[in-house]
Write an enzyme that holds these catalytic residues in place. Structure first.
Site, PDB file in Angstrom:
ATOM      1  N   SER A  18      15.886  -8.485  -3.851  1.00  0.00           N
ATOM      2  CA  SER A  18      17.500  -7.912  -3.233  1.00  0.00           C
ATOM      3  C   SER A  18      18.133  -6.938  -4.325  1.00  0.00           C
ATOM      4  CB  SER A  18      17.932  -9.292  -2.293  1.00  0.00           C
ATOM      5  OG  SER A  18      18.796 -10.404  -2.445  1.00  0.00           O
ATOM      6  N   ASP A  76      10.473  -5.906 -10.837  1.00  0.00           N
ATOM      7  CA  ASP A  76      11.274  -5.953  -9.713  1.00  0.00           C
ATOM      8  C   ASP A  76      12.353  -4.470  -9.679  1.00  0.00           C
ATOM      9  OD1 ASP A  76      11.084  -8.831  -9.222  1.00  0.00           O
ATOM     10  OD2 ASP A  76      12.918  -9.108  -9.443  1.00  0.00           O
TER      11      ASP A  76
END
Length: 392
Positions: free
Chosen positions: A134, A179
């Site tokens: 996130s 990521d």
């Protein structure tokens, strides 16, 4: 975070908190930025190794109105929290979610890229602190919003590196590139094999006959900067020790199993365990890619299992909750592979499940896991998704 998700709902929500957006729907823009799940290759990215992530169709959406000032204000739609910062002020950490946005702005400025102020609202279907990136999703969403139309002209890998710099230099987590790369460069329907040394990458088709299912432990993943950074320092200590045997070694990517066996006794035992995980994990990435391409699901399952055991016993970043989810999954017929995913210390598992077994798998998790842990899990079927993009 959760809340209104369709563009028209987001625009309406923005107008409710930002009067300047009322009646200016044509000026409001919406960016979607996915989370990611890593199939195999954990903690190998900052060791110049191999990773195999995929973006997923759980994402952050940011609706924003560009402004002529140098102020950024974002409102979370799940709780109404408003936070902001001035683009021309030095970065100052607050210990809250806005740090990732402010750090991104600082990294863009450091890279010499012009940015604009904005007022925005943020909604998400990504569980927070679940190991599904996130933080990278908000970084890339904010980067695209701050850059405006210029984002389309910036190489996606370059932008991922800038957002990694935000997390490393400003937030203080010494993470690798995986990521941000996943969120920025992902392609729908496939995983991506990234060589974190050369930065070469290619799509890898997911095997037929299985679905991706994420299971959230219900325990918050607390990837403290200090704990993550300790693992990185331990890997660097291994490199330093093994380079005494072979001066050509510059990262654990260069270490063979034979060299590690020869040099392990010269290392601190904890450092040796960390190195053993990384050396074997790089080979597991190659094994899984080859097994995907050959349709060898048994080999995939074996590699996932070995990877989880290694993360539990050698890298020591699993948890009793993650272990319980993997044990439950591996006992369900039709579950091809299961392991923890992400940085560790809580969060999620990734599972490859035959479609006709998803209901059985879900029932097993919902029935058995709470009794074993006292926590309520989430079972989330996902699909491999496109990277960050603007929604018309």
């Amino acid at each position: 975070m959760a809340g209104p998700f369709q563009p028209d709902e987001l625009i309406e929500a923005l107008a409710a908190v930002e009067p300047a957006a009322a009646g200016r729907a044509d000026a409001v823009r919406v960016v979607r930025s996915p989370g990611r799940v890593n199939l195999i290759g954990e903690h190998t990215d900052y060791n110049e190794g191999l990773v195999l992530p995929a973006a997923i169709d759980r994402e952050i959406r940011l609706a924003y109105l560009p402004t002529d000032d140098r102020r950024v204000e974002l409102t979370r739609l799940d709780n109404g929290e408003l936070r902001g910062f001035d683009l021309d002020d030095p970065y100052r950490a607050t210990g809250t979610w806005i740090d990732y946005a402010a750090a991104t702005a600082a990294a863009l400025a450091e890279a010499g890229l012009p940015t604009n102020g904005l007022r925005g609202v943020v909604a998400s279907t990504l569980p927070e602190n679940a190991g599904l990136s996130s933080s990278a999703a908000i970084e890339l969403a904010v980067a695209w919003a701050l850059l405006g139309d210029a984002a389309d002209g910036i190489d996606r890998l370059t932008l991922a590196q800038i957002c990694q710099r935000a997390e490393n230099a400003f937030v203080g987590v010494q993470s690798g590139l995986m990521d941000q790369f996943s969120v920025s460069c992902a392609l729908a329907g496939v995983a991506l094999l990234l060589d974190c040394r050369s930065l070469e990458w290619r799509p890898v088709a997911l095997p037929g006959g299985v679905a991706l299912v994420v299971c959230h432990t219900g325990s918050q993943r607390r990837l403290e900067a200090s704990e993550y950074n300790v693992r990185r320092a331990e890997c660097e200590a291994a490199v330093e020790g093994l380079a005494r045997l072979d001066p050509s070694i510059r990262s654990l990517r260069d270490v063979t199993p034979e060299l590690l066996a020869r040099g392990a006794a010269t290392l601190d035992p904890v450092v040796a365990r960390r190195a053993a995980h990384i050396v074997a994990e790089n080979e597991r990435v190659r094994t899984v890619v080859a097994a995907f391409e050959a349709g060898d699901l048994a080999a995939v399952g074996e590699a996932f299992h070995a990877g989880h055991v290694s993360l539990r016993d050698l890298f020591e970043i699993s948890s009793p909750e993650l272990d319980a989810l993997v044990e439950i999954a591996e006992a369900v017929p039709g579950v091809v592979a299961a392991r923890m995913t992400g940085g560790g210390f809580g969060g999620c598992t990734v599972n490859l499940v035959r479609p006709d077994a998803i209901d059985t798998f879900t029932t097993a998790v919902l029935d058995q896991y709470p009794a074993r842990t006292g926590l309520d899990p989430m079972v989330i079927p996902v699909a491999a998704a496109q990277g960050v993009s603007r929604i018309a």
